[in-house]
Design a protein around this motif. Structure first.
Motif, PDB file in Angstrom:
ATOM      1  N   ILE A 134      13.552 -11.096 -50.338  1.00  0.00           N
ATOM      2  CA  ILE A 134      14.694 -10.600 -51.118  1.00  0.00           C
ATOM      3  C   ILE A 134      15.784 -10.072 -50.178  1.00  0.00           C
ATOM      4  CG2 ILE A 134      15.440  -8.849 -52.778  1.00  0.00           C
ATOM      5  CD1 ILE A 134      12.605  -9.232 -54.070  1.00  0.00           C
ATOM      6  N   ALA A 135      15.391  -9.329 -49.155  1.00  0.00           N
ATOM      7  CA  ALA A 135      16.356  -8.793 -48.187  1.00  0.00           C
ATOM      8  C   ALA A 135      17.084  -9.917 -47.456  1.00  0.00           C
ATOM      9  CB  ALA A 135      15.647  -7.886 -47.191  1.00  0.00           C
ATOM     10  N   LEU A 136      16.383 -11.008 -47.212  1.00  0.00           N
ATOM     11  CA  LEU A 136      16.975 -12.152 -46.524  1.00  0.00           C
ATOM     12  C   LEU A 136      18.220 -12.653 -47.261  1.00  0.00           C
ATOM     13  CD1 LEU A 136      16.449 -14.163 -44.163  1.00  0.00           C
ATOM     14  CD2 LEU A 136      15.094 -15.510 -45.766  1.00  0.00           C
ATOM     15  N   PHE A 137      18.180 -12.579 -48.585  1.00  0.00           N
ATOM     16  CA  PHE A 137      19.294 -13.091 -49.383  1.00  0.00           C
ATOM     17  C   PHE A 137      20.300 -12.025 -49.820  1.00  0.00           C
ATOM     18  CE2 PHE A 137      15.956 -16.274 -50.023  1.00  0.00           C
ATOM     19  CZ  PHE A 137      16.660 -17.402 -49.638  1.00  0.00           C
ATOM     20  N   THR A 138      19.970 -10.747 -49.660  1.00  0.00           N
ATOM     21  CA  THR A 138      20.859  -9.707 -50.174  1.00  0.00           C
ATOM     22  C   THR A 138      21.491  -8.808 -49.118  1.00  0.00           C
ATOM     23  OG1 THR A 138      19.001  -8.199 -50.562  1.00  0.00           O
ATOM     24  CG2 THR A 138      19.672  -9.600 -52.400  1.00  0.00           C
ATOM     25  N   GLU A 144      24.281  -6.199 -52.259  1.00  0.00           N
ATOM     26  CA  GLU A 144      23.156  -5.509 -51.614  1.00  0.00           C
ATOM     27  C   GLU A 144      22.771  -4.230 -52.346  1.00  0.00           C
ATOM     28  OE1 GLU A 144      21.769  -3.839 -47.232  1.00  0.00           O
ATOM     29  OE2 GLU A 144      23.797  -4.614 -47.484  1.00  0.00           O
ATOM     30  N   ARG A 145      23.732  -3.423 -52.725  1.00  0.00           N
ATOM     31  CA  ARG A 145      23.430  -2.148 -53.404  1.00  0.00           C
ATOM     32  C   ARG A 145      22.806  -2.392 -54.773  1.00  0.00           C
ATOM     33  NH1 ARG A 145      27.985   2.287 -52.623  1.00  0.00           N
ATOM     34  NH2 ARG A 145      26.183   3.638 -52.435  1.00  0.00           N
ATOM     35  N   THR A 146      23.317  -3.373 -55.488  1.00  0.00           N
ATOM     36  CA  THR A 146      22.756  -3.704 -56.801  1.00  0.00           C
ATOM     37  C   THR A 146      21.318  -4.204 -56.654  1.00  0.00           C
ATOM     38  OG1 THR A 146      24.958  -4.317 -57.562  1.00  0.00           O
ATOM     39  CG2 THR A 146      23.098  -5.089 -58.887  1.00  0.00           C
ATOM     40  N   ALA A 147      21.094  -5.060 -55.659  1.00  0.00           N
ATOM     41  CA  ALA A 147      19.743  -5.583 -55.421  1.00  0.00           C
ATOM     42  C   ALA A 147      18.793  -4.455 -55.087  1.00  0.00           C
ATOM     43  CB  ALA A 147      19.769  -6.618 -54.308  1.00  0.00           C
ATOM     44  N   GLU A 148      19.217  -3.504 -54.265  1.00  0.00           N
ATOM     45  CA  GLU A 148      18.360  -2.367 -53.904  1.00  0.00           C
ATOM     46  C   GLU A 148      18.010  -1.531 -55.132  1.00  0.00           C
ATOM     47  OE1 GLU A 148      16.602  -1.299 -51.245  1.00  0.00           O
ATOM     48  OE2 GLU A 148      17.140  -3.247 -50.413  1.00  0.00           O
TER      49      GLU A 148
END
Length: 173
Positions: A134-138, A144-148
């Protein structure tokens, strides 16, 4: 912490890893311990094989109570597909072993441990393969903040459901 170099790779063994191993050997029979460590070795071998196929190189391996963490030499130009392949190769190795054993009619703890290891490592925690994917794509994107935030909610839900499952198991037992 014990630290040494082997063929250019720094190996670290943290005290927590030794404590974890002592507890594993205290509370389980030797067959289960062997199955557990073989499952872990297969998982990490999947990562190492994929790293070699993508012409990557290990820089360090750390053994801790939370698991094994491998770091690679980064050139900064690795394609996302190579990193994705390396991250998914560990769980894929466990799934392949599980599938092969089931097709061969083998049951028991070892195939189940491989399936559990694959599922566990795909959880969305940054220190596990699923979180790394997931981090690889965000990371570094506008999302990034929304994904976190979404990942934090997912992790909380996983913990809540695991706690409820344990409570249900205790009530039934």
């Amino acid at each position: 912490m014990i630290s040494f170099k082997l063929r250019g790779v720094t190996l670290r063994v943290e005290f927590s890893f030794l404590v974890f191993n002592a507890l594993v050997f205290l509370f389980r029979d030797s067959t289960l311990v062997l199955a557990f460590y073989t499952t872990c070795a297969l998982h990490e071998s999947g990562h190492i094989l994929a790293l070699g196929l993508t012409r990557g190189r290990l820089s360090s391996v750390s053994f801790g109570a939370a698991g094994i963490r491998m770091e690679t030499v980064r050139t900064g130009a690795e394609p996302v597909t190579s990193s994705l392949f390396v991250f998914l190769a560990g769980p894929a190795a466990n799934i392949l072993v599980f599938t092969a054993m089931k097709l061969a009619g083998c049951g028991g703890t070892f195939p189940a441990l491989n399936l559990v290891a694959a599922a566990y490592n795909m959880l969305p925690f940054r220190s596990l393969d699923g979180g790394a994917v997931i981090a690889l794509f965000t990371v570094g994107t506008p999302h990034e903040r929304t994904a976190e935030l979404v990942l934090k909610v997912m992790r909380l839900l996983i913990i809540v459901f695991a706690a409820l499952a344990l409570l249900e198991f205790r009530v039934v037992s």
